[in-house]
Design a protein around this motif. Structure first.
Motif, PDB file in Angstrom:
ATOM      1  N   LEU A 145      51.844  14.583  -6.372  1.00 36.55           N
ATOM      2  CA  LEU A 145      52.949  14.177  -7.241  1.00 36.55           C
ATOM      3  C   LEU A 145      54.199  15.006  -6.967  1.00 36.55           C
ATOM      4  CD1 LEU A 145      53.777  12.414  -9.756  1.00 36.55           C
ATOM      5  CD2 LEU A 145      53.269  14.448 -11.112  1.00 36.55           C
ATOM      6  N   LEU A 146      54.039  16.318  -6.828  1.00 36.90           N
ATOM      7  CA  LEU A 146      55.191  17.184  -6.578  1.00 36.90           C
ATOM      8  C   LEU A 146      55.939  16.754  -5.328  1.00 36.90           C
ATOM      9  CD1 LEU A 146      53.688  20.716  -7.359  1.00 36.90           C
ATOM     10  CD2 LEU A 146      55.417  19.506  -8.691  1.00 36.90           C
ATOM     11  N   TYR A 147      55.200  16.439  -4.278  1.00 39.66           N
ATOM     12  CA  TYR A 147      55.857  16.040  -3.033  1.00 39.66           C
ATOM     13  C   TYR A 147      56.326  14.599  -3.067  1.00 39.66           C
ATOM     14  CZ  TYR A 147      56.599  14.896   1.879  1.00 39.66           C
ATOM     15  OH  TYR A 147      57.151  14.451   3.061  1.00 39.66           O
ATOM     16  N   SER A 148      55.588  13.729  -3.756  1.00 41.86           N
ATOM     17  CA  SER A 148      55.911  12.310  -3.733  1.00 41.86           C
ATOM     18  C   SER A 148      57.195  11.981  -4.482  1.00 41.86           C
ATOM     19  CB  SER A 148      54.758  11.497  -4.325  1.00 41.86           C
ATOM     20  OG  SER A 148      54.999  10.111  -4.196  1.00 41.86           O
ATOM     21  N   CYS A 149      57.487  12.745  -5.555  1.00 37.19           N
ATOM     22  CA  CYS A 149      58.681  12.406  -6.339  1.00 37.19           C
ATOM     23  C   CYS A 149      59.655  13.568  -6.495  1.00 37.19           C
ATOM     24  CB  CYS A 149      58.292  11.856  -7.714  1.00 37.19           C
ATOM     25  SG  CYS A 149      57.483  13.059  -8.790  1.00 37.19           S
ATOM     26  N   ILE A 160      50.270  11.327 -20.317  1.00 39.71           N
ATOM     27  CA  ILE A 160      49.653  10.152 -19.696  1.00 39.71           C
ATOM     28  C   ILE A 160      50.560   8.937 -19.832  1.00 39.71           C
ATOM     29  CG2 ILE A 160      47.728   8.523 -19.863  1.00 39.71           C
ATOM     30  CD1 ILE A 160      45.899  10.785 -20.481  1.00 39.71           C
ATOM     31  N   ASP A 161      51.230   8.798 -20.984  1.00 40.84           N
ATOM     32  CA  ASP A 161      52.077   7.631 -21.220  1.00 40.84           C
ATOM     33  C   ASP A 161      53.349   7.632 -20.384  1.00 40.84           C
ATOM     34  OD1 ASP A 161      50.259   6.759 -23.067  1.00 40.84           O
ATOM     35  OD2 ASP A 161      51.370   7.491 -24.819  1.00 40.84           O
ATOM     36  N   ASP A 162      53.636   8.743 -19.695  1.00 39.47           N
ATOM     37  CA  ASP A 162      54.852   8.824 -18.893  1.00 39.47           C
ATOM     38  C   ASP A 162      54.690   8.182 -17.527  1.00 39.47           C
ATOM     39  OD1 ASP A 162      56.254  10.203 -20.848  1.00 39.47           O
ATOM     40  OD2 ASP A 162      55.560  12.159 -20.135  1.00 39.47           O
ATOM     41  N   MET A 163      53.499   7.712 -17.219  1.00 45.77           N
ATOM     42  CA  MET A 163      53.309   7.098 -15.908  1.00 45.77           C
ATOM     43  C   MET A 163      52.236   6.021 -15.974  1.00 45.77           C
ATOM     44  SD  MET A 163      50.801   9.460 -13.684  1.00 45.77           S
ATOM     45  CE  MET A 163      50.467   7.966 -12.807  1.00 45.77           C
ATOM     46  N   THR A 164      52.404   5.059 -15.090  1.00 51.69           N
ATOM     47  CA  THR A 164      51.355   4.063 -14.862  1.00 51.69           C
ATOM     48  C   THR A 164      51.257   3.881 -13.364  1.00 51.69           C
ATOM     49  OG1 THR A 164      52.942   2.228 -15.028  1.00 51.69           O
ATOM     50  CG2 THR A 164      51.756   2.833 -17.029  1.00 51.69           C
ATOM     51  N   THR A 165      50.064   4.003 -12.858  1.00 59.66           N
ATOM     52  CA  THR A 165      49.907   3.858 -11.406  1.00 59.66           C
ATOM     53  C   THR A 165      50.159   2.419 -10.975  1.00 59.66           C
ATOM     54  OG1 THR A 165      47.516   3.594 -11.745  1.00 59.66           O
ATOM     55  CG2 THR A 165      48.320   5.796 -11.197  1.00 59.66           C
ATOM     56  N   GLU A 166      50.038   1.467 -11.917  1.00 58.59           N
ATOM     57  CA  GLU A 166      50.313   0.071 -11.563  1.00 58.59           C
ATOM     58  C   GLU A 166      51.790  -0.131 -11.223  1.00 58.59           C
ATOM     59  OE1 GLU A 166      48.766   1.017 -14.273  1.00 58.59           O
ATOM     60  OE2 GLU A 166      46.750   0.134 -14.235  1.00 58.59           O
ATOM     61  N   GLY A 214      53.790   2.249 -10.207  1.00 54.50           N
ATOM     62  CA  GLY A 214      54.177   3.123  -9.104  1.00 54.50           C
ATOM     63  C   GLY A 214      55.404   3.955  -9.409  1.00 54.50           C
ATOM     64  N   ALA A 215      55.566   4.362 -10.677  1.00 53.16           N
ATOM     65  CA  ALA A 215      56.721   5.165 -11.074  1.00 53.16           C
ATOM     66  C   ALA A 215      56.308   6.136 -12.169  1.00 53.16           C
ATOM     67  CB  ALA A 215      57.857   4.276 -11.556  1.00 53.16           C
ATOM     68  N   VAL A 216      57.115   7.166 -12.340  1.00 53.32           N
ATOM     69  CA  VAL A 216      56.828   8.178 -13.351  1.00 53.32           C
ATOM     70  C   VAL A 216      58.125   8.522 -14.071  1.00 53.32           C
ATOM     71  CG1 VAL A 216      57.168  10.077 -11.713  1.00 53.32           C
ATOM     72  CG2 VAL A 216      55.772  10.440 -13.733  1.00 53.32           C
ATOM     73  N   ARG A 240      64.693  10.435 -16.115  1.00 52.58           N
ATOM     74  CA  ARG A 240      64.867   9.568 -14.950  1.00 52.58           C
ATOM     75  C   ARG A 240      63.511   8.989 -14.565  1.00 52.58           C
ATOM     76  NH1 ARG A 240      64.391  14.746 -13.131  1.00 52.58           N
ATOM     77  NH2 ARG A 240      63.345  15.148 -11.141  1.00 52.58           N
ATOM     78  N   ILE A 241      63.526   7.795 -14.055  1.00 56.10           N
ATOM     79  CA  ILE A 241      62.305   7.158 -13.564  1.00 56.10           C
ATOM     80  C   ILE A 241      62.306   7.261 -12.049  1.00 56.10           C
ATOM     81  CG2 ILE A 241      61.030   4.996 -13.373  1.00 56.10           C
ATOM     82  CD1 ILE A 241      62.157   4.205 -16.088  1.00 56.10           C
ATOM     83  N   VAL A 242      61.236   7.834 -11.512  1.00 56.27           N
ATOM     84  CA  VAL A 242      61.158   8.092 -10.069  1.00 56.27           C
ATOM     85  C   VAL A 242      59.924   7.398  -9.505  1.00 56.27           C
ATOM     86  CG1 VAL A 242      61.032   9.893  -8.294  1.00 56.27           C
ATOM     87  CG2 VAL A 242      62.239  10.342 -10.441  1.00 56.27           C
ATOM     88  N   PRO A 243      60.067   6.669  -8.400  1.00 53.20           N
ATOM     89  CA  PRO A 243      58.895   6.030  -7.778  1.00 53.20           C
ATOM     90  C   PRO A 243      57.971   7.062  -7.156  1.00 53.20           C
ATOM     91  CG  PRO A 243      60.841   5.761  -6.385  1.00 53.20           C
ATOM     92  CD  PRO A 243      61.320   6.391  -7.661  1.00 53.20           C
TER      93      PRO A 243
END
Length: 313
Positions: free
Chosen positions: A157-161, A173-179, A181-183, A193-196
């Protein structure tokens, strides 16, 4: 009277007393100022100056030059920019005090500014080293344990976003959904901010949520990343997770969460991303902050140019 204090040594002592009594300066501060001003006194003495009333602006400017170049005659080596700035601040404070106390008519050091510190380029890692750290997360034989799954998901996660470590551990948990593809990240000043996030990070988070987190949670806790007791993972613990993975990966340099953030930004720009887009992804309020990463890519391009172009040298 104040004006009767004419000797340079006495004037410096009076200023240090002022810092101690009137300003409540700490002992370490007084000691540091004392050393810096003693150097200034010796420099002025070498020019035949024994009172602040005799100092001209040119003396202060040439003292600044002497700090940066050193003085072989007095066996004094050049100082680093940070030390030059600290010493000049002490000298400027002395002259400001002398003017306020009527020891001198004007503040001759007012216009002399310390050097701007060199702009440090953010430290980033090559992609293969980032991958090695991710692969080493969780430890030998422990990658499929609850903590191993958590550690890999965190580093992915640290590197991806490009999240700050404080943003990552604050995730619920509610701050992200893998479906999707954003957090949802909450940055400085409460800005959201919403980051993919990329495929490998999604896979790692899914594995952690299905096989890792349920084994760590002991009571209701909305935090995404949990510690062994079921509480929210702390910044210090998350930092240690990354540090341990980097050590297992065999990296000889220290790796911090900000290293991953720097790598995220640098690799995006290397891949052709617009600096404004990277600014939004990082959550920088100003694009000026983000533009320091362009210096990294320009530096890399110069190295390639110097080795590849037939007339580069």
């Amino acid at each position: 009277m104040t004006a009767a204090v004419t000797g340079l040594e006495d004037q410096i002592r009076r200023y240090l007393d002022h810092l101690a009594v009137e300003r409540g300066a700490a002992a370490n501060t007084l000691s540091s100022y004392g050393r810096d001003l003693d150097r200034y006194r010796r420099y002025l003495g070498s020019r035949g100056v024994d009172s602040l009333a005799e100092v001209a602006e040119e003396d202060v400017r040439e003292f600044l030059v002497a700090l940066r170049t050193g003085d072989p005659d007095r066996d004094e080596a050049p100082l680093a920019d940070s030390s030059v700035a600290r010493t000049l601040v002490a000298a400027r404070g002395l002259h400001k005090f002398a003017t306020a106390e009527g020891i001198t008519a004007t503040d001759v050091a007012h216009a002399v500014r310390p050097p701007k510190p060199a702009r440090r380029l953010p430290k980033s890692l090559p992609v293969d080293q980032v991958v090695a750290i991710i692969e080493a997360a969780g430890g030998d034989g422990a990658a499929d344990t609850p903590r191993g799954l958590r550690d890999r998901a965190l580093i992915e996660l640290l590197y991806s976003c490009g999240a700050r470590i404080s943003e990552a551990v604050a995730l619920d948990i509610d701050d992200m959904t893998t479906e999707s593809g954003a957090v949802l990240l909450r940055g400085k000043g409460g800005r959201e901010r919403i980051v993919p996030i990329g495929g490998p990070a999604i896979d790692a988070l899914d594995a952690y949520l299905v096989r890792g987190r349920p084994a760590l949670v002991s009571r209701y806790n909305p935090a995404l990343f949990l510690n062994a007791r079921g509480g929210r993972l702390s910044r210090q613990s998350a930092w240690q997770v990354l540090s341990d993975a980097a050590e297992r990966a065999g990296l000889q340099t220290s790796v911090s969460p900000h290293t991953m953030r720097h790598s995220f930004a640098t690799h995006l720009l290397d891949g052709g991303a617009d600096v404004r887009v990277v600014q939004e992804l990082l959550g920088h309020a100003s694009v000026t902050t983000t533009q320091v990463y362009t210096l990294v890519t320009v530096s890399a391009m110069r190295e390639v140019y110097a080795t590849a172009h037939p007339r580069a040298r």
